[in-house]
Design a protein around this motif. Structure first.
Motif, short mmCIF file in Angstrom:
data_model
loop_
_atom_site.label_atom_id
_atom_site.label_comp_id
_atom_site.label_asym_id
_atom_site.label_seq_id
_atom_site.Cartn_x
_atom_site.Cartn_y
_atom_site.Cartn_z
N ILE A 213 29.15 12.21 -59.21
CA ILE A 213 29.49 10.78 -59.36
C ILE A 213 29.01 9.96 -58.17
N GLY A 214 28.31 10.59 -57.24
CA GLY A 214 27.77 9.88 -56.10
C GLY A 214 28.83 9.50 -55.08
N GLU A 215 28.39 8.79 -54.06
CA GLU A 215 29.33 8.36 -53.01
C GLU A 215 30.15 7.19 -53.51
N LYS A 216 31.47 7.27 -53.27
CA LYS A 216 32.36 6.20 -53.67
C LYS A 216 33.34 5.92 -52.54
N SER A 217 33.72 4.66 -52.39
CA SER A 217 34.75 4.31 -51.42
C SER A 217 36.10 4.82 -51.93
N SER B 271 38.82 3.12 -52.58
CA SER B 271 39.34 2.29 -53.68
C SER B 271 38.55 2.54 -54.96
N ASP B 272 37.26 2.82 -54.84
CA ASP B 272 36.47 3.16 -56.04
C ASP B 272 36.95 4.47 -56.65
N LEU B 273 37.28 5.44 -55.80
CA LEU B 273 37.78 6.72 -56.31
C LEU B 273 39.12 6.54 -57.01
N ASP C 68 40.08 4.05 -58.72
CA ASP C 68 39.87 3.41 -60.02
C ASP C 68 38.90 4.16 -60.93
N PHE C 69 38.24 5.19 -60.38
CA PHE C 69 37.25 5.92 -61.18
C PHE C 69 37.92 6.67 -62.32
N SER D 9 42.20 7.38 -64.70
CA SER D 9 41.91 7.20 -63.28
C SER D 9 43.12 7.65 -62.47
#
Length: 195
Positions: free
Chosen positions: A96-100, A102-104, A106-107, A114
């Motif tokens: 899923i690539g690099e995520k911040s 907060s992105d994680l 909500d992913f 999520s």
């Protein structure tokens, strides 16, 4: 001020290992008797036992307390649903690539939940426990995601909660401070305690 102590126990390792189990109802490996003895000692003051419906949680409880009545089941304590990724081998999961942080939070995996969704669901379960259980010390047999979601509520910070590792058969102790007509406040006594 009244308080209730919640002792979260992550279930024993799932079998077969190496696969993503969220809502997949996996079995567990046998629990070492020394581990069972340590957990019984750690939880000896708990007068209420609650569990996720998952076989790996209920069976962990039954192996530790073979002669006790069944635990109370709360369905909102199921692990996060990983949707189409359920049951996949870890080395086959999509990148899923690099995520911040907060992105994680909500992913959402395809057709899954999520972590934010999980937190909302678990918060309802914790509210039910705190409102309905008379016991002041309560053991909760659950999943790593559920324990992190409980930490998110205590910390008021889901991003921080995702940074905790939760070991199998570890104990995480959260204290709820109950004040009439106000939302519960929480303190974290310990995280990931093990033998």
């Amino acid at each position: 001020m009244r308080q209730k102590d919640l002792f979260f126990v992550r279930h024993a390792p799932s079998i077969p290992s190496g696969f993503l189990y969220g809502r997949t109802d996996a079995d567990i490996a046998a629990i070492d008797p020394k581990e069972s003895n340590w957990l019984r000692t750690r939880l000896n003051e708990c007068s209420a036992i609650i569990s996720s419906p998952a076989r790996r949680c209920v069976k962990s409880y039954q192996m530790i307390y073979p002669d006790q009545p069944p635990p109370r089941i709360i369905t909102s304590l199921w692990e996060q649903s990983f949707g189409e990724w359920e049951g996949m081998a870890y080395d086959q999961l999509p990148d899923i690539g690099e995520k911040s942080g907060s992105d994680l939070v909500d992913f959402c995996p395809p057709e899954g939940e999520s972590f934010a969704d999980l937190c909302r669901r678990v918060n309802k379960g914790l509210s039910t426990i705190l409102a309905e259980e008379e016991a002041e010390k309560i053991a909760v047999f659950a999943h790593a995601g559920v324990i992190r979601a409980s930490l998110a509520q205590a910390l008021e910070n889901p991003v921080a909660a995702l940074k905790f590792e939760i070991g199998h058969l570890s104990v995480t102790h959260i204290r709820a401070l109950l004040e009439p007509a106000k939302p519960s406040q929480f303190s974290i006594v310990c995280v990931n305690a093990g033998r």
